[in-house]
Design a protein around this motif. Structure first.
Motif, short mmCIF file in Angstrom:
data_model
loop_
_atom_site.label_atom_id
_atom_site.label_comp_id
_atom_site.label_asym_id
_atom_site.label_seq_id
_atom_site.Cartn_x
_atom_site.Cartn_y
_atom_site.Cartn_z
N ILE A 21 0.85 -1.19 0.00
CA ILE A 21 0.00 0.00 0.00
C ILE A 21 0.88 1.24 0.00
O ILE A 21 1.82 1.34 0.80
CB ILE A 21 -0.93 0.00 1.23
CG1 ILE A 21 -1.75 -1.30 1.26
CG2 ILE A 21 -1.83 1.23 1.23
CD1 ILE A 21 -2.33 -1.63 2.60
N TYR A 22 0.58 2.16 -0.90
CA TYR A 22 1.32 3.42 -1.01
C TYR A 22 0.37 4.56 -0.69
O TYR A 22 -0.68 4.69 -1.33
CB TYR A 22 1.87 3.59 -2.43
CG TYR A 22 2.73 2.43 -2.87
CD1 TYR A 22 4.11 2.44 -2.67
CD2 TYR A 22 2.17 1.31 -3.48
CE1 TYR A 22 4.90 1.38 -3.07
CE2 TYR A 22 2.96 0.24 -3.90
CZ TYR A 22 4.32 0.28 -3.68
OH TYR A 22 5.10 -0.78 -4.08
N VAL A 23 0.72 5.36 0.32
CA VAL A 23 -0.11 6.49 0.74
C VAL A 23 0.69 7.76 0.50
O VAL A 23 1.83 7.87 0.98
CB VAL A 23 -0.51 6.37 2.23
CG1 VAL A 23 -1.38 7.54 2.66
CG2 VAL A 23 -1.22 5.04 2.51
N SER A 28 -2.58 18.94 -3.82
CA SER A 28 -2.95 20.27 -3.33
C SER A 28 -2.53 20.51 -1.87
O SER A 28 -2.64 21.63 -1.38
CB SER A 28 -4.46 20.46 -3.44
OG SER A 28 -5.14 19.47 -2.67
N VAL A 29 -2.02 19.48 -1.18
CA VAL A 29 -1.65 19.59 0.23
C VAL A 29 -0.15 19.90 0.32
O VAL A 29 0.67 19.23 -0.30
CB VAL A 29 -1.97 18.29 1.00
CG1 VAL A 29 -1.50 18.37 2.43
CG2 VAL A 29 -3.47 18.00 0.93
N VAL A 86 -9.11 12.73 3.32
CA VAL A 86 -9.27 14.18 3.12
C VAL A 86 -8.00 14.77 2.51
O VAL A 86 -8.07 15.63 1.63
CB VAL A 86 -9.61 14.88 4.46
CG1 VAL A 86 -9.63 16.39 4.29
CG2 VAL A 86 -10.94 14.38 5.00
N ILE A 87 -6.83 14.29 2.94
CA ILE A 87 -5.58 14.89 2.48
C ILE A 87 -4.64 13.91 1.78
O ILE A 87 -3.59 14.31 1.29
CB ILE A 87 -4.82 15.57 3.65
CG1 ILE A 87 -4.43 14.55 4.72
CG2 ILE A 87 -5.61 16.72 4.22
CD1 ILE A 87 -3.46 15.07 5.75
N GLU A 88 -4.99 12.61 1.76
CA GLU A 88 -4.08 11.62 1.19
C GLU A 88 -4.76 10.78 0.11
O GLU A 88 -5.97 10.53 0.16
CB GLU A 88 -3.56 10.67 2.28
CG GLU A 88 -2.67 11.35 3.30
CD GLU A 88 -2.27 10.43 4.44
OE1 GLU A 88 -1.09 10.51 4.84
OE2 GLU A 88 -3.11 9.63 4.92
N ASN A 89 -3.97 10.37 -0.85
CA ASN A 89 -4.37 9.39 -1.85
C ASN A 89 -3.69 8.08 -1.51
O ASN A 89 -2.65 8.06 -0.84
CB ASN A 89 -3.92 9.82 -3.26
CG ASN A 89 -4.65 11.05 -3.76
OD1 ASN A 89 -5.82 11.24 -3.49
ND2 ASN A 89 -3.94 11.88 -4.49
N TYR A 90 -4.25 6.98 -1.97
CA TYR A 90 -3.60 5.70 -1.78
C TYR A 90 -3.82 4.83 -3.01
O TYR A 90 -4.74 5.03 -3.79
CB TYR A 90 -4.12 4.98 -0.52
CG TYR A 90 -5.57 4.57 -0.59
CD1 TYR A 90 -5.93 3.36 -1.17
CD2 TYR A 90 -6.57 5.39 -0.11
CE1 TYR A 90 -7.27 2.98 -1.25
CE2 TYR A 90 -7.90 5.03 -0.18
CZ TYR A 90 -8.25 3.83 -0.75
OH TYR A 90 -9.56 3.46 -0.84
#
Length: 100
Positions: A21-23, A28-29, A86-90
């Motif tokens: 898993i890559y977070v 935009s953050v 809210v602030i991260e993609n995975y």
């Protein structure tokens, strides 16, 4: 007199999966840790390094009836605990492990 032995029922093997898993922070953050690393690299002479983003890497194994079920579980795990949506993609990679 005869002795009767009863064998336990055969258990069907449940597939095991390995997940990577890559977070990462959403584009935009702001990433102050990445900025600090980029600055540190520049001070060390690596002025050719562009923007740096810091993230998390997680490995885990899980049992699931199918690859689709494993993928759905991973989505829920990431949404509920492993990433802050809210602030991260995975994203994740799923691999079937050999059963014994």
């Amino acid at each position: 007199m005869s002795i009767v032995t009863i064998s336990p029922p055969l258990e069907l093997a449940v597939p095991h999966y390995s997940a990577r898993i890559y977070v990462t922070l959403r584009p935009s953050v702001l990433d102050p840790a990445g900025t600090a690393v980029q600055s540190g690299l520049a001070h060390m002479g690596y002025s050719n390094v562009g923007p740096v983003r810091i993230g998390k890497y997680i490995e885990l194994t899980l049992e699931a009836d199918s690859e689709e079920a494993a993928s759905q579980q991973l989505d829920r795990m990431c949404d509920q605990l492993l990433a802050n949506p809210v602030i991260e993609n995975y994203r994740f990679e799923l691999q079937t492990l050999a059963t014994v």
